[in-house]
Design a protein around this motif. Structure first.
Motif, short mmCIF file in Angstrom:
data_model
loop_
_atom_site.label_atom_id
_atom_site.label_comp_id
_atom_site.label_asym_id
_atom_site.label_seq_id
_atom_site.Cartn_x
_atom_site.Cartn_y
_atom_site.Cartn_z
N GLU A 30 0.80 -1.23 0.00
CA GLU A 30 0.00 0.00 0.00
C GLU A 30 0.83 1.28 0.00
N GLY A 31 1.13 1.78 -1.18
CA GLY A 31 1.87 3.03 -1.28
C GLY A 31 1.42 3.82 -2.50
N PHE A 32 2.23 4.78 -2.88
CA PHE A 32 1.91 5.56 -4.08
C PHE A 32 3.16 6.26 -4.59
N LEU A 33 3.08 6.68 -5.84
CA LEU A 33 4.14 7.50 -6.42
C LEU A 33 3.44 8.67 -7.10
N GLU A 34 3.88 9.86 -6.75
CA GLU A 34 3.24 11.04 -7.35
C GLU A 34 3.97 11.42 -8.62
N ILE A 35 3.22 11.46 -9.72
CA ILE A 35 3.84 11.80 -11.00
C ILE A 35 3.36 13.18 -11.45
#
Lengths: 92, 481
Positions: B103-108
């Motif tokens: 459960e994570g994310f990468l901001e593009i």
């Protein structure tokens, strides 16, 4: 159903009819054993994966020698170009 | 506007840049002679037992933390069973129920602004060996296997189906690759197979998900973007025509830019996952994770934003320079040493980048250090060389390794600031170009640029351009009167 001919092909073995029968017998026995296990009532029993409270040991990232070249060559394990050669299995 | 909304999910395999394999001490070096880094463990010989590589765990945590994921203090290894000759054990050791990170994310950042792409999981697993097929894959009798890759550590990152365009998928991958390089956990080189990506895409009109199509054989970020664009178009057309898309795996053909159905079996693969009995659960303590957290470097986006703040770089320059850690470090050391970040960025993105591209070199391979840069900028500031000549000096110095000062001296590139000398040349130019002069006098003032160019040509770029322009204008005005 166990397809002994397919197993023979995938394992790259050549079996005599007698051997096929014997192996088929063994395999059926193994499967039958699991059929017996199925009879055990596992309702309300949590799966137990490891029997001991063990912690995983970690290895340092240090290179070691693997199998040595001479031994591999002596045993003629490798085909030309130093590759392992296997029967082509795509689509099996 | 497309009335069908694409939903895209990515599965990325990242080879971790450890010295040895995941479960044995064999070197994981790429590009060696086949089957020279093999042992009973990575050949799956009977009785061989796996021992987990600490560095791979550390790299996995590093990447997980950077992707804003939760690091699971207890994770387990599983066996994923399937039959293929490059998988000698008949199963792959991977993670299944509880991966090391979840459960994570990468901001593009895209043209349309910032967007967070959610990540479902990140798990550690071993790579398979490599099969080489001679001739046509469907016809050859034998496959040839190299087990050097067998057991090399991978981190698989799985996104949620959160991506909506081919563009976004591309930006996500570019940033992910930059990130792994910044962290030093992987080379991220697709051509060496250090980064591999499978793509899932479906289209739907409503909020329910459409039928998922998987695309394979994607060997570059460009291919991924092209394959997605093609697939979105193909599926849109089908749906518009009232046809149904089917659940399938398609193969991307680099030459035609099209995807084609792959020959696959109808039934779903059953991998018969079960816990790896040879490896007890991986238990991580807080300090181990904290120590890794504290060692994380500044990341691409943070660096980019800092460059804009601290050095007043343009967005485009900051993005380009921060795209590689080597380039960013080079820029920063020179910017600090010279105290002139803007000039440094200009020359770095101009002449130096052009030289690197032409010679296919990287910034770490060139010899244009702080000392040379300081010397070079001072030549320019003192007016000893003109801006036009400056480019020549930098390229010459990159080529030969000579100092800028030496090049200027040897080649006689010192700027001409002597007004009498320049005036002489201006007069010559006016005499040789009567047509241009009369056009100027007729009001076509833009020919001034042409005439100034002639002056520069005659002086081999050495005339001070401001002085040359001034004298040229004065001379022409004199004729006018």
């Amino acid at each position: 159903m166990i397809d002994i001919d397919k197993i023979e092909k995938l394992a790259a073995l050549k079996l005599k009819e007698k051997e096929k029968k014997a192996i088929l017998n063994d395999l059926e026995e193994i499967i039958h054993y699991f059929e017996i296990l199925k009879e055990v009532d596992t309702e309300d029993v949590e799966p137990q994966i490891y029997t001991k409270e063990a912690c995983l040991f970690l290895r340092k990232d240090k290179a070691e020698n693997g199998l040595n070249k001479e031994d591999l060559e002596k045993n003629k394990t490798l085909a030309s170009g130093n590759f392992y050669r296997v029967k082509h299995i795509i689509g099996e | 506007m497309n009335e069908y909304k694409p939903t895209i999910g990515l599965e990325i395999h990242i080879q971790l840049d450890t010295k040895t394999k995941l479960f044995c001490g064999c070197s994981s070096q790429f590009g060696e002679k086949p089957n020279t880094h093999i042992c009973p463990v990575c050949l799956g010989l009977p009785g061989a037992l796996p021992v987990l590589n600490e560095k791979a765990v550390e790299y996995g945590i590093k990447l997980g933390l950077t992707l804003n994921m939760k690091i699971n203090k207890e994770s387990t290894f599983y066996r994923k069973n399937y039959f293929y000759p490059d998988l000698p054990k008949g199963y792959q050791i991977t993670q299944y129920t509880i991966p090391i990170a979840s459960e994570g994310f990468l901001e593009i950042k895209t043209e349309k602004g910032k967007r967070k792409i959610s990540i479902q999981r990140g798990h550690i697993e071993e790579d398979s060996g490599k099969s080489i097929h001679t001739g046509d894959i469907t016809e050859s009798t034998y496959s040839y296997i190299d087990f050097n890759r067998s057991g090399v550590p991978l981190m698989e990152i799985v996104t949620y189906p959160d991506i909506e365009t081919a563009e976004e998928a591309y930006h996500f991958l570019v940033l992910l690759r930059k990130t792994v390089r910044y962290l030093g956990v992987s080379s991220g080189d697709m051509e060496k197979g250090a980064l591999r990506c499978d793509v899932n895409v479906s289209l739907s009109k409503s909020n329910t998900m459409g039928t998922k199509v998987e695309i394979k054989n994607l060997n570059s970020f460009r291919s991924i973007r092209k394959a997605l664009e093609y697939e979105i178009k193909r599926q849109t057309e089908m749906l518009k025509n009232g046809e149904k898309t089917i659940h399938e795996t398609r193969h991307f053909d680099e030459k035609t830019g099209a995807t084609k159905p792959m020959r696959t079996k109808e039934e779903l693969n059953d991998y018969r996952y079960f816990p790896e009995p040879d490896l007890p659960p991986l238990l991580l303590n807080e300090t181990f994770i904290e120590d890794i957290k504290n060692s994380l470097p500044e990341l691409p986006v943070q660096k980019e934003e800092r460059f804009i703040r601290q050095y007043s770089l343009s967005d485009a320059y900051a993005y380009e320079i921060a795209s590689s850690i080597e380039l960013a470090d080079y820029f920063e050391s020179i910017a600090k040493a010279t105290g002139k970040p803007k000039e440094v960025a200009n020359f770095l993105m101009g002449s130096i980048m052009k030289f690197l591209n032409e010679t296919e070199k990287t910034i770490s391979e060139i010899d244009f250090d702080e000392k040379k840069f300081i010397e070079f900028l001072s030549l320019l500031e003192k007016g000893i060389i003109s801006k036009g000549i400056a480019k020549e000096v930098i390229v010459e110095s990159l080529k030969t390794g000579k100092s800028p000062k030496k090049i200027v001296e040897d080649k006689g590139l010192i700027q001409i600031t002597d007004e009498n000398k320049i005036e002489e040349i201006v007069q010559q130019v006016l005499k040789e170009n009567p047509e241009a002069v009369s056009r100027y006098l007729a009001g076509k003032t833009q020919v001034l640029g042409f005439l100034a160019g002639q002056v520069m040509k005659k002086t081999k770029g050495k005339a001070n351009p401001q002085i040359a322009n001034k004298l040229l204008t004065e001379a022409l005005n004199k004729i006018k009167q």
